[in-house]
Design an enzyme around this catalytic site. Structure first.
Site, mmCIF file in Angstrom:
data_model
loop_
_atom_site.group_PDB
_atom_site.id
_atom_site.type_symbol
_atom_site.label_atom_id
_atom_site.label_comp_id
_atom_site.label_asym_id
_atom_site.label_seq_id
_atom_site.Cartn_x
_atom_site.Cartn_y
_atom_site.Cartn_z
ATOM 1 C CG ASP A 469 16.022 -64.221 -35.133
ATOM 2 O OD1 ASP A 469 15.850 -63.041 -34.781
ATOM 3 O OD2 ASP A 469 17.168 -64.757 -35.454
ATOM 4 C CD GLU A 611 35.382 -59.811 -34.953
ATOM 5 O OE1 GLU A 611 36.166 -60.256 -34.087
ATOM 6 O OE2 GLU A 611 35.617 -58.648 -35.548
ATOM 7 C CB THR A 707 26.126 -49.686 -38.982
ATOM 8 O OG1 THR A 707 25.314 -49.812 -37.767
ATOM 9 C CG2 THR A 707 25.308 -49.177 -40.122
ATOM 10 N NE ARG A 868 17.767 -50.634 -29.786
ATOM 11 C CZ ARG A 868 18.180 -49.500 -29.782
ATOM 12 N NH1 ARG A 868 17.739 -48.386 -30.461
ATOM 13 N NH2 ARG A 868 19.141 -49.125 -28.754
ATOM 14 C CG ASN A 897 19.242 -64.997 -30.524
ATOM 15 O OD1 ASN A 897 19.417 -65.962 -31.155
ATOM 16 N ND2 ASN A 897 19.078 -63.909 -31.307
#
Length: 1156
Positions: A469, A611, A707, A868, A897
């Site tokens: 990954d 965040e 972004t 993606r 994931n």
């Protein structure tokens, strides 16, 4: 994915041989032929399934109405809230364990051989010579299983006996976890485990919310904010819960831990109160309360809880099977991310359960990856040996001339030569694997490494493809367009240390070196604004309100910076948490927050590191988030003034929407603003027209930044009230609630004012570049499968040296149809030696029509980057590589994931990240940093494979040599089916006389660890599998035949008087030969090997005194005995030593040049 195709396309599709169903191509088999060719298996399995379904008819799951505190009102019976992880009960334990052992050919073969000794005509020796080894293996297995089962029982009992406070009309009563029922009101204290799935009714926290830790459920270490039902939270006292008539309507139990739909209804008020319930009002079983005390009403118990439903009994693929717990796919991110973390939900209390994938030190677990390649190869050789055994027995009976009851003789010969297949092979290999696992975990150079699957360490030495990954997937907030399908966690190649790097306002951009300018702008803005906003006259309100209707007035840079910073400081789901001081309980955290805003005392809790990075950045430029609860948020300005904002609505991030929003009211100006931030793909269609967003997003992505687009919209009071009524109506609907709510929110998301674009950097982990270079030099092809945007993925691939600077990169154009895919594949075919970059959508199309061609071309590339990618696509790529190339694959990941990819690979390596342990718990090997992969493969992979190959072949040699001697002995004595060695000699030979030296081969190494890392090219030889092949096996067979023949003929030629001397001479020479052969095989001596050699020799010499029924003690103390044994041993071993010396001189292995 639906493909746009013309009608001609469909016609071509039908006629194309690629897509023809197999049924059309193959001739249908006739009835009898079908039955013989496997139809009977199908019929049997169908009948068994039918019977099982009859016996265990599953109860249909239904939605339910749960009355508060009234379990007796439940309309139907619900399962007990007990946890049961035992595999067997008192009656099924022995049959179950024996079945698991004897369903394997090898063990069943030994059972048949041992049972045959009860038949007088077939009896060859003492019963214990056959039953002792088999009994030992079974005793070890049964004891281990019994201990495991007892541990499970104890853990289950411990969990089921945990006491909780249950609220009743008469007050609080203590109740066991297993006695909790649907409808009970349960009180859970801080740091206590939640016993069943509940709806959150009340909390001791003033804010009406609490934090819970979910790492036992989904592997994520961040705290989640949960909200109490406002109707019950507002009740004056706890006892009032019994004075109201209220019920919860809950959807039927399901797998998805990230969603819930229900309603809360209070009937006795006028009018009745209806409240919508969602995931934030739930407390799932196996999570931990992190703040305050909570009261909830139980809605699901036992096997209907989310954590248990995400745990299933899979079909097992292990080399020594067991009923392992694993996971179904949980409905997360297109139901693609396998929630391995859920295993812990149940297993956290079972402790170090043996043979379980989530738990270290497992002894025999090949849950998802099945059995190692080396085991398969040895299994093939075992079958070859069985064939040799049958052939040899038939030859013996033929040479007898089929005289007398020949079939009985045939069976006796099969028994005599049964040592060709060594029973100790499985035991030695398993012990060896356990030793390798222990060595890996004790290696000081890779601290924190855990071996979770101890049956496949030698797979680490055979890898050809390594799929990794990039950084993991999207956090619960999108970071770039990439984030579409992924779940947040810490980095595989990156650190997940987020740093705010860039703020772009369209006309001006601020980087790391100009952040002080932003600070100045913020300072000046608040210096101007605050004198004016001291009263109730909102100076800036009129122009802003008028914005949508009047022409746009060009704002000053200072006010635009201020707007952008304020938006970033308000639009998030971060909560500041203040550490409790000594003597202050966790329940007063929020109260303390009101009094103490000191920076050193504050930490931020959020579901994503992005965040937190954004909020920390606003703090650094002067706007600090000091407090937050469900209804309000407070910011501190550079001047120390506290601004209060009322939170009206929050729209959390989802993988479908790829954005989050918040509506706030400024308490000082009463102005309502809707802020939104998200991925550029999601936001570009929502914001007002601009000419810079797409270009700047691309630029930032090329720099490797994540972004995020930030926008806002001013709302009037009327607009908001209209929205709120439609929104609450949509939230109360039972059917299609998600779609209705999304439609209402979308009505707001139009013509937003674009404020800024932010760029956050996730730095590479230490030593990623040298590690990737080492793996490339070792001949391992590295594929990067990530959810990130194409530019970001390409940039990371270059910065990490996955793709070298000089190498060409072929970016596969987006394709949507078969024709486009065909053209693009042809264009790619013409490129040579270049890295491939392909997006998930194009990959999907290519795999649909040209699977074989794509994989074939991709395998020729030095590196492949798939961007993606959804978790399902990652797993699909791994499976395709395994099927098409037949080579060993390894997947490295670090978050939820990546779990499906890790489980699909032959060997899964999980990195324990800052954001959770999903991947590390699901993997076969867990490491703390990506750079440890190098040593794990180059050193431990090499040693495990080489040692297992040597050990397996040597154990076979040990059985072959004694069978050869038996064959020679029988041939000389007129093909009599009489055993050469009886009783203890046979048992001792396989155990105390040779076991220690043979097992000491697990300490052998051909290359020093430093050499293996310095010259990774040595690894290439391992992938060819030359250490264990039919060629090496045949060499060992020839050695065994030569040595067995020499030992037996030598003893027959040299013995003089009595037959018992033949046994003494040949057996002693045999033991000495085995010890010398171990010494011949060893490449690097270890002091334990020397001890093992002398210990075994000492044991044999000492035991001669007690073996007077087999040996003539007077004879074995004479000089003739000693010289005869020495002569035979020298003749059997010396030629092999000479051959080994000549081979090393004339054709040395590649590593010998380095070690010299």
């Amino acid at each position: 994915m639906p493909l746009m195709m013309s009608e001609e396309g469909f016609e071509n599709d039908e006629s194309d041989y690629h897509t023809l169903p197999r049924a059309r191509i193959e001739r249908r088999k006739s009835g009898l032929e079908w039955f013989v060719c496997g139809g009977w298996k199908f019929l049997c399995s169908s009948c068994c399934d039918w019977l099982i379904n009859i016996c265990h008819r599953k109860k249909e799951l239904k939605a339910r109405t749960v009355w508060l505190g009234c379990p007796e009102k439940s309309e139907e019976k619900h399962p007990r809230n007990s946890i049961k992880n035992q595999k067997y009960n008192v009656f099924t334990f022995i049959p179950g364990v024996l079945y698991e052992q004897f369903k394997f050919f090898l063990n069943l073969y030994f059972l048949v051989v041992s049972c045959s000794q009860f038949v007088p005509a077939l009896k060859i020796g003492y019963l214990y010579t056959y039953w002792a080894p088999l009994g030992f293996v079974l005793a070890v297995t049964i004891t281990r299983e019994a201990i495991d089962e007892f541990r499970r029982f104890q853990r289950d009992k411990e969990v089921n006996s945990q006491l909780y406070s249950k609220l009743t009309v008469r007050g609080k009563v203590q109740v066991k976890s297993s006695d909790i029922q649907v409808g009970d009101l349960i009180i859970v204290e801080k740091n206590q485990r939640i016993p069943s799935d509940m709806v959150f009714l009340r909390t001791s926290e003033k804010a009406g919310s609490c934090f819970i830790r979910t790492d036992q459920l989904d592997g994520e270490t961040d705290w989640k904010l949960k909200v109490a039902v406002s109707c019950t939270q507002r009740l004056p006292a706890l006892g009032d819960l019994f004075s109201i008539r209220a019920y919860v309507y809950a959807q039927k139990p399901q797998l998805d831990i990230h969603s819930f739909e229900g309603t809360f209804t209070r009937e006795d008020s006028d009018p009745p109160i209806h409240e919508s319930l969602s995931i934030e009002n739930t407390l799932w079983a196996s999570t931990i309360v992190a703040s305050g005390t909570v009261i909830g009403v139980v809605i699901y118990t036992g096997k209907e809880t989310r954590s248990v439903m995400n745990t299933s009994n899979p079909k097992n693929k292990a080399s020594e099977p067991a009923n392992f717990w694993t996971l179904r796919k949980a409905g997360v991110n297109e139901s693609a991310s396998t929630l391995k973390g859920n295993q812990i939900a149940l297993l956290s209390f079972i402790g170090f359960l043996q043979r379980d994938k989530t738990i270290p030190h497992s002894s025999n677990n090949c849950l998802t990856h099945g059995i190692g390649l080396l085991d398969l190869e040895l299994n093939q050789l075992t079958k070859a040996l069985f064939l040799a055994l049958v052939v040899l027995s038939v030859v013996m009976v033929t040479l007898q001339g089929f005289a007398g009851p020949w079939y009985r003789n045939l069976f006796r010969f099969l028994l005599l030569f049964s040592y060709i297949i060594p029973i100790s092979l499985r035991v030695n290999l398993d012990m060896g694997k356990a030793a390798y696992g222990w060595m890996i975990m004790k290696d000081e150079n890779i601290p924190g490494t855990v071996v979770r699957t101890s049956t496949i360490p030698e797979e680490l030495g055979r890898l050809v493809y390594l799929l990794t990954d990039k950084t993991g997937g999207a956090p619960l907030l999108p970071r770039s367009a990439s984030t579409q399908r992924e779940e947040q966690h810490a980095g595989t190649l990156t650190q997940n240390e987020m740093t705010f790097r860039q703020l772009h306002l369209g006309t001006v951009s601020y980087g790391a070196d100009t952040m002080d300018e932003i600070q100045t702008h913020v300072l000046s803005s608040y210096a101007q604004v605050h004198p004016q906003t001291g009263g109730n006259n909102p100076s800036s309100t009129p122009p802003r309100r008028a914005q949508s209707s009047t022409p746009k007035v060009r704002k000053s840079v200072s006010s635009r910076v201020h707007e952008a910073v304020k938006a970033i400081a308000l639009c998030h789901n971060v909560t500041p948490v203040y550490e409790s001081r000594a003597g202050v309980t966790g329940e007063t955290e929020s109260a303390e927050a009101d009094q103490d805003f000191s920076d050193e005392n504050r930490t931020y809790q959020a579901s994503s590191p992005d965040e937190v990075a954004l909020v920390r950045w606003t703090e650094s430029v002067g706007l600090t988030l000091v407090s937050r609860d469900l209804t309000s948020m407070q910011l501190k300005t550079p001047g120390g003034q506290v601004l209060t904002y009322c939170i009206l609505q929050v729209f959390p991030f989802t993988s479908e929407s790829k954005r989050m929003g918040i509506i706030v009211r400024d308490e000082s100006t009463a102005e309502i603003t809707f802020y939104m931030k998200g991925a550029d793909v999601a936001m570009s269609s929502i914001v007002q027209y601009n000419d810079w967003l797409e270009e700047e997003c691309g630029n930032m992505a090329r720099e490797g930044l994540r972004t995020l687009v930030v926008a806002k919209k001013a709302l009037t009071e009327e607009q908001y009230q209209d929205f709120e009524s439609r929104y609450s109506q949509a939230q109360l609907s039972i059917h299609d609630r998600v779609l209705k709510v999304a439609a209402v929110v979308e009505s707001l998301e139009r013509e937003l004012e674009l404020l800024c674009l932010t760029g956050v950097e996730d730095q590479l982990q230490a030593d990623v570049r040298p590690t990737l270079e080492m793996l490339r030099n070792a001949g391992i092809k590295i594929w990067m499968l990530t959810g990130d945007k194409l530019e970001t993925a390409t940039c990371i691939a270059k910065s990490s040296h996955l793709v070298s600077r000089t190498q060409d990169i072929h970016i596969f154009r987006p394709v949507t149809s078969r024709g486009e895919a065909h053209l693009e594949l042809n264009a790619f075919r013409r490129k040579h030696d270049c890295a491939l970059v392909i997006s998930g959508d194009s990959l999907e199309v290519c795999l649909k029509y040209y699977e074989h061609e794509l994989v074939e071309l991709a395998c020729q590339c030095p590196a492949v980057v798939c961007c993606r990618c959804s978790p399902t696509q990652k797993a699909h790529m791994v499976t395709l590589l395994r099927q098409h190339t037949g080579r060993r694959t390894c997947a490295v990941g670090d978050g939820g994931n990546d779990v499906s990819m890790i489980q699909a690979a032959d060997c899964g390596i999980g990195i324990e990240g800052k954001e959770g342990k999903q991947a590390s718990l699901a993997a076969d090997f867990s490491i703390t940093q990506f750079r440890h992969v190098g040593r794990l493969l180059m050193v431990h992979g090499r040693n495990s494979y080489k040692r297992s190959a040597a050990l397996g072949q040597f154990v076979m040699h040990r059985g072959l040599i004694i069978s050869t001697m038996q064959a020679v002995f029988s041939s000389v004595f007129y093909f009599a089916s009489v055993p050469l060695y009886q009783g203890f000699l046979m048992v001792g030979y396989a155990t105390i006389y040779t076991m220690f030296p043979v097992f000491s081969l697990v300490l052998d190494q051909d290359v020093k660890p430093e050499m293996a890392i310095l010259y990774p090219e040595l690894y290439k030889d391992l992938t060819k599998g030359r250490s264990l092949s039919f060629k090496t096996f045949l060499i060992w067979v020839l050695i065994s035949i030569y040595q067995g023949g020499i030992l037996m003929f030598g003893a027959l030629v040299l013995f003089e008087a009595e037959f018992v001397h033949v046994v003494a001479i040949s057996f002693t020479a045999l033991v000495l030969t085995e010890l010398l052969m171990v010494a011949l095989t060893i490449r690097t001596w270890h002091w334990l090997m020397v001890v093992a050699e002398f210990l075994s020799l000492g044991c044999y010499v000492a035991s001669l005194a007690f073996l007077n029924e087999y040996f003539d003690v007077a004879f074995i103390t004479t000089v003739p005995f000693l010289w005869k044994v020495s002569a035979i041993t020298v003749v059997s071993c010396l030629p092999l030593y000479v051959l080994k010396y000549l081979k090393r001189k004339l054709s040395p292995p590649s590593y010998s040049k380095l070690s010299s």
